[in-house]
Structures are given as structure tokens and as C-alpha cells.
Design an enzyme around this catalytic site. Structure first.
Site, PDB file in Angstrom:
ATOM      1  N   PRO A 139       0.638  -1.122  -0.089  1.00  0.00           N
ATOM      2  CA  PRO A 139      -0.001   0.021  -0.107  1.00  0.00           C
ATOM      3  C   PRO A 139       0.600   1.331   0.067  1.00  0.00           C
ATOM      4  O   PRO A 139       0.995   2.080   1.131  1.00  0.00           O
ATOM      5  CB  PRO A 139      -0.730   0.063   1.223  1.00  0.00           C
ATOM      6  CG  PRO A 139       0.157  -1.089   2.204  1.00  0.00           C
ATOM      7  CD  PRO A 139       0.722  -1.896   1.099  1.00  0.00           C
ATOM      8  N   CYS A 140       1.429   1.658  -1.180  1.00  0.00           N
ATOM      9  CA  CYS A 140       2.521   2.710  -1.156  1.00  0.00           C
ATOM     10  C   CYS A 140       1.391   4.137  -1.329  1.00  0.00           C
ATOM     11  O   CYS A 140       1.706   5.225  -0.974  1.00  0.00           O
ATOM     12  CB  CYS A 140       3.360   2.740  -2.407  1.00  0.00           C
ATOM     13  SG  CYS A 140       2.094   2.220  -3.880  1.00  0.00           S
TER      14      CYS A 140
END
Length: 185
Positions: A139-140
Site C-alpha cells: 500500500p504505497c
């Protein structure tokens, strides 16, 4: 990025646009929105493209979980083997750090660099976040500016905003565009 020579792919649609998923023999190694920055275009499209493998179990599971995630039916990705080996040791450590950011939470680039023990490497960390090959799954999109503003996302800020909204994560009203145009009539 280095990818295993036996990597295969699957194209699928999503609520946020077409997605390309890739898997190596070790696990899921890529999730890219079509046309996003840093996608390995030569391996996704055209004559040198990885073979399509619609029956591949990891790709099928990833496609299903991604669809469920983007429609709010799931908040985590489970039992998906991930192959982060295409990045440098530093990139891999950053990507593993991203996995620790919970659903609906955000952190800043500076806070993440401190958490990973490299407080002076904020720019390098930002570059590693931007080159994350597993969009959404790693989850950047949960990394924001120090003031909470939405900054950089290889899939586009509209998608980043949509992902954070889907997760009910706090959003800053001062996005880079809003800050740049503040006071302009």
C-alpha cells in the site's frame, strides 16, 4: 527492476481502470494500473510481453482479491505469496515497511524513513515507494506528505485519493494542486 524469466501476466479490469498483474514462480511480483509510471511496459505489452496466464492460481487469486478490495468487500490481501525480489535490498525493505501500514491509516515519507531506521534517506525512500511494483497490494498509496497532502503516486493522484477514500483514511484538504492555486482568483 529485475523480473524472473518465467514471469507471466494477467490483464483485468477494475473500478479504477485496467490492471496488469504479474507472477513469478515465487509469487505475485507486479500490480500496475495500465499506463502508470514505472510499469515495465516492454514486458506487459508488445512482442516481448510476458505470456498471458489467465488460469495461473496466484494471478486469479490476486485479481479476485483486488476486485473485492476495490469494491469495499475486503480490507486486506491474504494468502498471496509476494515476490519482492526484483528490487534492491533497500527497496525491498521499504516495500516491506509499506506492508505494515494498516488499512485506513496513513504515514508520511519522513515518519516511514524514521521507522525504517534511515531518517536521512527520505528522498531515497520516496523513490523506492514510487517504484513499488505491487500497487494497492503493497500500500504505497498510504504514504502522504508531512502535512497530510497527497503527493506522488505512480498510478495518479486521482487513484490515490480514491483508494484512501475507499479506506476512509484521513485526507488533507491541501493537496499540492490546491496549495499551488491558493489565492489565485
Amino acid at each position: 527492476m529485475q523480473f524472473h524469466p518465467h514471469t507471466v501476466q494477467l490483464s483485468t479490469g477494475s473500478a479504477l481502470g485496467p490492471v496488469r498483474l504479474a507472477a513469478s514462480p515465487a509469487g505475485l511480483c507486479g500490480v500496475w494500473f495500465e499506463g502508470q509510471c514505472h510499469e515495465p511496459a516492454e514486458r506487459l505489452y508488445g512482442v516481448r510481453a510476458w505470456p498471458q496466464a489467465p488460469a495461473h492460481p496466484v494471478l486469479r487469486a490476486a485479481a479476485l482479491q483486488l476486485q473485492q478490495y476495490l469494491t469495499g468487500q475486503r480490507s486486506t490481501f491474504v494468502d498471496l505469496p509476494l515476490d519482492l525480489s526484483g528490487g534492491t535490498a533497500f527497496q525491498q525493505s521499504v516495500w516491506r515497511g509499506l506492508l505494515a501500514i494498516g488499512h485506513g491509516a496513513t504515514t508520511s515519507y519522513g515518519a516511514l524513513s524514521r521507522q525504517l531506521g534511515c531518517p536521512r534517506a527520505v528522498r531515497a525512500l520516496g523513490a523506492a515507494v514510487g517504484r513499488n511494483p505491487l500497487s494497492v497490494v503493497v500500500p504505497c498509496h498510504r504514504v502522504v506528505g508531512t502535512d497530510g497532502s497527497l503527493t506522488g503516486y505512480a498510478g495518479g493522484l486521482d487513484r490515490k485519493r480514491a483508494l484512501l477514500t475507499l479506506e476512509n483514511a484521513p485526507l488533507c484538504a491541501r493537496t499540492p494542486l490546491a496549495a499551488a492555486t491558493q489565492g489565485i482568483q
